[in-house]
Write an enzyme that holds these catalytic residues in place. Sequence first.
Site, PDB file in Angstrom:
ATOM      1  N   ARG A 103       0.603  -1.066   0.119  1.00  0.00           N
ATOM      2  CA  ARG A 103       0.156   0.109  -0.027  1.00  0.00           C
ATOM      3  C   ARG A 103       0.906   1.198   0.103  1.00  0.00           C
ATOM      4  NH1 ARG A 103      -4.541   1.112   5.099  1.00  0.00           N
ATOM      5  NH2 ARG A 103      -2.984   1.397   6.225  1.00  0.00           N
ATOM      6  N   THR A 107      -1.583   7.459  -0.970  1.00  0.00           N
ATOM      7  CA  THR A 107      -2.680   8.054  -1.901  1.00  0.00           C
ATOM      8  C   THR A 107      -3.322   6.757  -1.412  1.00  0.00           C
ATOM      9  OG1 THR A 107      -1.682   5.230  -3.517  1.00  0.00           O
ATOM     10  CG2 THR A 107      -1.093   8.451  -4.113  1.00  0.00           C
ATOM     11  N   ASP A 202      -0.924  -3.352  12.101  1.00  0.00           N
ATOM     12  CA  ASP A 202       0.145  -4.166  11.201  1.00  0.00           C
ATOM     13  C   ASP A 202       0.294  -5.785  11.103  1.00  0.00           C
ATOM     14  OD1 ASP A 202       1.931  -4.489   8.453  1.00  0.00           O
ATOM     15  OD2 ASP A 202       1.641  -2.903   8.799  1.00  0.00           O
ATOM     16  N   ASP A 205       3.487  -6.237  10.734  1.00  0.00           N
ATOM     17  CA  ASP A 205       4.690  -6.053  11.633  1.00  0.00           C
ATOM     18  C   ASP A 205       4.838  -6.802  12.659  1.00  0.00           C
ATOM     19  OD1 ASP A 205       5.366  -3.743   9.766  1.00  0.00           O
ATOM     20  OD2 ASP A 205       4.806  -2.408  10.588  1.00  0.00           O
TER      21      ASP A 205
END
Length: 212
Positions: A103, A107, A202, A205
């Site tokens: 990602r 944006t 996340d 992560d």
Amino acid sequence: MRLHVADHPLIAHKLTVLRDQRTESPTFRLLVDELVTLLAYEATRDVRVDKVQITTPVASAVGTHLAAPRPIVVPILRAGLGMLEGMTRLLPTAEVGFLGMQRDETTYEAITYANRLPDDLSGRQCFVLDPMLATGHTLVAAINYLLERGARDVTAICLLAAPEGLRELDEAVGTRGDVTIVTAAVDERLNERKYIVPGLGDAGDRLYGVVG
């Protein structure tokens, strides 16, 4: 598009531990593996099978085996790799392809950087593995990739989904394919950084640590 939220106490329990920020990576990886196997059981209810004649030690019988062509499992790198073993444990004869997507944090659009999939997916049942359905951009790009190559039966397995991502995916897919989302829960919303709330952070992560 169909949505299936797997409502089971074991799934809810494992998801709760995954959400906890105190859960360290080794435990997180183990729980993701276990949770995906439970979700995969729900996701494969309509996997295609053929009848087969066998002989048991006692008598002849009619059973089932997976139909050809074999299903294909597509983890989205990198976080989807943490879901692969849990999925292939249930579908050991499936083929495995890969899509590398990340990602853009400005944006929030998905950028494809790698793929290892057949050019023709006609007649294949595809199972996409992506832990978080947040904005939906990554999963839309992945499913578009599969549909453009002839797939029509696509099931995405996600640990969590956000309402915004589900709407985005529904609008993007339309009637072009038979798409199902199987998830452990649909959370409240996305925050300003496009993370799922309350979510679990996340997933990549937490699976593998922060890689600079």
